[in-house]
Design a protein around this motif. Structure first.
Motif, short mmCIF file in Angstrom:
data_model
loop_
_atom_site.label_atom_id
_atom_site.label_comp_id
_atom_site.label_asym_id
_atom_site.label_seq_id
_atom_site.Cartn_x
_atom_site.Cartn_y
_atom_site.Cartn_z
N CYS A 105 -96.08 14.16 -78.20
CA CYS A 105 -96.11 15.42 -78.97
C CYS A 105 -97.52 15.81 -79.40
CB CYS A 105 -95.18 15.32 -80.17
SG CYS A 105 -95.49 13.93 -81.28
N GLU A 106 -98.29 14.85 -79.92
CA GLU A 106 -99.65 15.19 -80.35
C GLU A 106 -100.59 15.39 -79.17
OE1 GLU A 106 -99.19 10.72 -80.37
OE2 GLU A 106 -98.07 12.41 -81.19
N ASP A 107 -100.32 14.70 -78.06
CA ASP A 107 -101.18 14.84 -76.88
C ASP A 107 -101.09 16.25 -76.29
OD1 ASP A 107 -101.85 12.23 -77.25
OD2 ASP A 107 -100.89 11.46 -75.43
N PHE A 108 -99.92 16.85 -76.35
CA PHE A 108 -99.77 18.21 -75.83
C PHE A 108 -100.62 19.18 -76.64
CE2 PHE A 108 -97.30 22.22 -75.11
CZ PHE A 108 -97.52 22.30 -73.74
N ALA A 109 -100.64 18.99 -77.96
CA ALA A 109 -101.46 19.85 -78.83
C ALA A 109 -102.95 19.68 -78.51
CB ALA A 109 -101.19 19.52 -80.30
#
Length: 260
Positions: free
Chosen positions: A71-75
């Protein structure tokens, strides 16, 4: 341009050998973030998010694979896609260290990463987790209400646990008429069994490791259902949750902080 501070030891006047400094440049910083750049980022996010969500690549065996993200990697990938193309600085801090798009080279920290925006993203993703979105004034700033959200802003699921510690991230994709569209990466089994994976010599947090726990991005939206209530529907899974946005803190990247 963002500053890179370089220090060198003092030597005797008779020592004429220069002190050589090698930089790791993932992309060149050509200017600082301004309000105009920030507005352009928000405008560009929907197209970037959709492109990354549909991204395909050939693996080493010749098979076509979909790109996967936690989830944070996509951001992070969305941010880096825009900043690198525009020549803008990025600084992301974790409990390990702060990562910049231009740094003094250190073989132990930079050796395995390509000098590309993807290389920077992979380096930062290794230690950047959902709780790092809560480093207010460093990585992010707060957004006071859902009505003020813009594409590219970050929703951090924090309010459903006593520690108020972020454990899931969604990225705002669109905002219109009482509706907030989001994309989210997700984690697979490697997230809950990370200790076992590490005992086997694998690191599911590392996007270039075969055990990487990221999954294909999902899409969903919030619909305003009352004065302060927002219902959620995941269009990928069909899951519907009433009044779900109350579980999230709202953030925007700290663009001014990236300039420092």
């Amino acid at each position: 341009m963002s500053d890179i501070f370089i220090s060198a030891p003092l030597t005797l006047k008779s020592d004429t050998n220069p002190h050589a400094v090698k930089l790791k440049v993932f992309w060149k910083t050509k200017k600082r973030w301004t309000p105009t750049d920030v507005a352009a980022y928000h405008k560009a996010v929907p197209a970037i998010a959709e492109k990354l969500a549909r991204e395909r690549y050939w693996d080493g065996d010749g098979d076509i694979k979909s790109s996967t993200f936690t989830c944070e990697d996509f951001a992070i990938r969305i941010l880096c896609e825009y900043a690198s193309a525009a020549g803008l600085p990025v600084r992301l801090a974790t409990g390990v260290r702060a990562y910049r798009n231009m740094e003094v080279y250190n073989s132990a920290e930079h050796g395995e990463y390509s000098s590309t925006p993807m290389g920077f993203a992979h380096m930062a993703m290794l230690t950047y987790g959902a709780p790092d979105m809560q480093r207010i004034g460093i990585n992010t700033v707060t957004v006071s209400s859902p009505e003020l959200l813009l594409p590219g802003d970050v929703l951090a699921q924090t309010n459903d646990n006593d520690e108020k510690r972020a454990h899931h991230i969604q990225v705002v994709h669109s905002v219109a008429g009482g509706r907030i569209g989001i994309y989210q990466g997700n984690s697979g089994v490697g997230n809950v069994a990370s200790k076992l994976f590490r005992l086997l010599g694998m690191n599911p947090a590392n996007p270039i490791d075969s055990s990487y726990t990221g999954k294909t991005p999902e899409v969903g939206f919030y619909k305003k259902a009352g004065a302060s209530s927002w219902n959620y529907e995941n269009l990928t899974t069909g899951k519907v949750i009433s009044d779900f946005l109350k579980n999230f803190q709202l953030f925007r990247w700290n663009f001014d902080g990236f300039n420092k």
